[in-house]
Write an enzyme that holds these catalytic residues in place. Structure first.
Site, mmCIF file in Angstrom:
data_model
loop_
_atom_site.group_PDB
_atom_site.id
_atom_site.type_symbol
_atom_site.label_atom_id
_atom_site.label_comp_id
_atom_site.label_asym_id
_atom_site.label_seq_id
_atom_site.Cartn_x
_atom_site.Cartn_y
_atom_site.Cartn_z
ATOM 1 N N HIS A 269 0.662 -1.381 0.110
ATOM 2 C CA HIS A 269 -0.363 -0.046 -0.314
ATOM 3 C C HIS A 269 0.559 1.685 0.013
ATOM 4 O O HIS A 269 1.133 1.886 -0.659
ATOM 5 C CB HIS A 269 -1.225 0.089 1.031
ATOM 6 C CG HIS A 269 -2.149 -1.210 1.662
ATOM 7 N ND1 HIS A 269 -2.578 -1.443 0.590
ATOM 8 C CD2 HIS A 269 -1.790 -2.653 2.352
ATOM 9 C CE1 HIS A 269 -3.472 -2.416 1.277
ATOM 10 N NE2 HIS A 269 -3.155 -3.206 2.714
HETATM 11 C C1 BDR Z 1 -3.366 1.185 5.405
HETATM 12 O O1 BDR Z 1 -3.629 0.817 6.782
HETATM 13 C C2 BDR Z 1 -2.023 0.113 6.675
HETATM 14 O O2 BDR Z 1 -1.819 -1.592 7.700
HETATM 15 C C3 BDR Z 1 -1.255 0.226 6.329
HETATM 16 O O3 BDR Z 1 0.427 0.331 6.696
HETATM 17 C C4 BDR Z 1 -1.810 1.051 5.265
HETATM 18 O O4 BDR Z 1 -1.379 2.398 5.130
HETATM 19 C C5 BDR Z 1 -4.248 -0.092 4.451
HETATM 20 O O5 BDR Z 1 -5.159 0.286 4.808
#
Ligand code: BDR
Ligand code: CA
Length: 313
Positions: A243
């Site tokens: 992500h």
């Molecule tokens: C986001 O949530 C976190 O768990 C990850 O680091 C990312 O920023 C994804 O939904």
């Protein structure tokens, strides 16, 4: 062109850690003015620790790490140890950092840098809940027009939710903060799950990174092994989604991404759909566009960039 000045606001998190490494590996394009930490994936003490672990791993103890909010603006903190492990950075054995937290709190540091640098030169890169960014905009509204923009990971439209059926984690944790950011008038670019779920670290891609064989890539491989088990079980996908590195990759190679300039509103009223990013992808309302909402990433190009950059550290 001089490098673009950025502040990374983060809650590491394995994918946050890879995003920080990608930025630190790209000094020709990006100057990291500071890292600011926020409670999110794990409580603040751990996200602050983890940010400093990552700086030390990259040999960049010159980067100041400022501590920010321990809690969302109005809600109790929700964390994600079920994804990231107890430390938030499970998967690689790394020493506790020697680097100390900077004396200035995160919100002050964000305001200070934006006021000190020329107008239009600083980009904020939030990789976690938007609490620090909202607090900075509330305390110092003048920073809104001085910012070059905010490029953040959060939200979803077609992919809907990952922490609830309706919401993505970062926006869910602090929806009021997200609303402040989206109403701030700052040019906002959103890397939602729609795009980040295309950036899957398959075995082949992970092997290519691990084969570099440096302490940095060994740590990345360990983190990814741990982190991807969650999404593999949940979605049955070919690998865990990277992500947060999408934010940094977007700054480095915007040509790898496609999106739409649309209206995005945040659900703050309903418990059922709290934190939903109501994105007018099909432009069915008259609401004014307030964000560039990214829909696709060219994943092979993204991983080629990431692999090449990590090899530099
Ligand atoms: C986001 O949530 C976190 O768990 C990850 O680091 C990312 O920023 C994804 O939904
Ligand atoms: Ca994150």
């Amino acid at each position: 062109m001089p490098p673009r000045k950025i502040i990374i606001d983060t809650d590491p998190g394995q994918d946050d850690a890879v995003a920080i490494l990608l930025a630190l590996a790209s000094p020709e394009e990006l100057e990291v003015l500071a890292i600011t930490t926020v409670a999110g994936n794990v409580p603040l003490a751990l996200t602050s620790r983890n940010a400093r672990v990552v700086c030390e791993l990259a040999g960049r103890t010159d980067i100041p790490v400022h501590e920010g909010a321990t809690q969302p603006l109005k809600r109790a903190l929700v964390t994600a140890e079920h994804v990231h492990g107890k430390t938030g950075l499970d998967g690689a054995e790394l020493p506790d950092p020697e680097l100390a937290v900077a004396a200035q709190p995160a919100v002050e540091a964000i305001v200070h840098h934006i006021r000190r640098e020329p107008p239009g030169s600083v980009t904020l890169c939030p990789l976690g809940p938007l609490t620090n960014i909202a607090l900075a905009l509330q305390h110092a509204p003048d920073i809104a027009e001085r910012l070059a923009g905010i490029v953040l990971m959060g939200g979803a439209y077609f992919e809907v939710g990952n922490i609830t059926p309706a919401a993505e984690f970062n926006i869910y944790v602090d929806p009021e903060a997200a609303e402040i950011v989206l109403k701030s008038g700052v040019p906002v670019t959103i890397l939602p799950l729609d795009a980040t779920h295309q950036a899957l670290i398959t075995k082949e891609r992970l092997d290519a990174i691990a084969a570099i064989g440096t302490p940095v890539t060994e740590a990345v491989a360990g983190w990814m092994d741990f982190y991807e088990r969650f999404d593999l079980e949940k979605y049955g996908s070919a690998g865990g989604p990277l992500h947060d590195p999408c934010v940094i990759a977007y700054l480095l190679r915007p040509d790898l991404f496609e999106g739409r300039h649309i209206n995005v509103e945040i659900e703050t009223g309903s418990d059922l759909t709290r934190g939903m990013t109501v994105a007018d992808w099909w432009r069915v309302t008259d609401r004014a566009p307030n964000a560039t909402f990214i829909g696709t990433v060219e994943a092979n190009g993204f991983f080629a960039l990431l692999t090449e950059r990590l090899a530099r550290l």
